[in-house]
Write an enzyme that holds these catalytic residues in place. Sequence first.
Site, PDB file in Angstrom:
ATOM      1  N   GLU B  54      18.723  36.071  32.021  1.00  0.00           N
ATOM      2  CA  GLU B  54      19.051  35.810  30.615  1.00  0.00           C
ATOM      3  C   GLU B  54      20.411  35.147  30.414  1.00  0.00           C
ATOM      4  OE1 GLU B  54      18.374  38.768  31.950  1.00  0.00           O
ATOM      5  OE2 GLU B  54      19.656  40.370  31.164  1.00  0.00           O
ATOM      6  N   ASN B  55      21.235  35.100  31.459  1.00  0.00           N
ATOM      7  CA  ASN B  55      22.492  34.367  31.296  1.00  0.00           C
ATOM      8  C   ASN B  55      22.294  32.851  31.351  1.00  0.00           C
ATOM      9  OD1 ASN B  55      21.909  34.948  34.057  1.00  0.00           O
ATOM     10  ND2 ASN B  55      23.924  34.224  34.628  1.00  0.00           N
TER      11      ASN B  55
END
Lengths: 230, 224
Positions: B54-55
Amino acid sequence: MPLPDKLEGLESAVARIPDGAVLLVGGFGVPGTPFTLLRELERQGQQQLTLIRNDANEPGTGIDRLLRSGQVRRLVTSHIGLNAHAIERMNEGSLDVEFCAQGILAERIRAGGAGIPAILTDVGLGTELAAGKTIVEVEGRPLVLEMALRADVALVHAATADPFGNLTYAATARNFNPPMAMAADRVVAETESLVALGDLSAENVETPGSFVDAVVPLSALTEDYGIVCR
Amino acid sequence: MGSSAASLGNARERLVRRAARDIVPGSVVNLGIGLPSKVAEFLPADFPVCLHTENGLTGLGPAVPLEEADRNLIDAGGAYVGTVAGAAFFDSVTSFSLVRSGRLDLSILGAFEVAANGDLANWKIPGKFSPGPGGAIELAQKAKKVCIVTTHTDRHGNPKLLRQCTLPRTGTACVARVYTDLAVIDVTPAGFLLRERAEGRTVEEIRAATGAPLQVAKGPLPVF
């Protein structure tokens, strides 16, 4: 008609941050963190800051240094699990922490940068994160009203910039930097590499320079930016 | 792959290996911080899957040793990683657009507690360890399927599978399946359903370590 030059020295760029300012700080872990701007902010010592930042970095680096120097009153964040010091400060009540779901934090900042006052979402309904927030019913569905986030100053980290403030980012050092670079009254970008106007392909610009107020070229990368051995 | 797998211990390795077996070819999968991230190490090298972190990356590759690390390339847990051919980088807005809009087929998360109705708690132990939700709220609520990999009990031996969560919830009625060091358990409308047992574990042992009623699937119970 040359595009305006926004190059500024580190000290003067950070000196425009007043006590009590609300700051957006880019980065997710080490990548994309504007360590040099943060070190200068620590040196200048502005007080009573509110930081909006995905995480609290790791102990002794990045925004954790500002937590330790007592410059931060409030932190809006999604995850501080890699910083035991920040958790301790929160638990003892000396740091006010507002947790926000990570993507909603990003979306609130995006809204702030897009001139949208608030967003509606079902994310977090039924959890503590929705507690105390306005619930709006739309077409029979309850939705949480999440207010846009905008700051006095955004501190972002770019891989490459030109003097007008057109920015590009490296790999997973993008993270919160592009939306934050749109969501503050004053946007300060430190950059690893500075190129002349026209040297960045217009097709590859990720943040258009018209969102950026100051470009601070980094003369060297300190060890803050390096590989972390855990 | 698998340089760190040896340090997992047999029971944990067995459970993440078992979780990896259920990943559907062609799917988009997010593996959470910690034990869930180890699931990737047990996917065959030629297995067609798109791992999301998700980064800001799809096409996540294996963890890389420090001497080969790119300082700008990490997963959401901060581990240095590589990419596979066809990978893409993007910002956090795009990353969670992918999660919330139904493009994420499977989220594998860790847990402090899982309730018999599928509620999940994994972000806050008030006054003690409160890391914050990170991306877990959206991963739990919006992935098409949510599975948990966890030890069956906490470090004090208390069950993590409960009638109801006692800690602040991450998501409500979101968990489909739980992989533990003892068992594979589905969340059904009738509560927890034991599907498989770990080698050497008995149904009674699993039931005793579970803090909620446990149904047992009909027929011979597969062993993993």
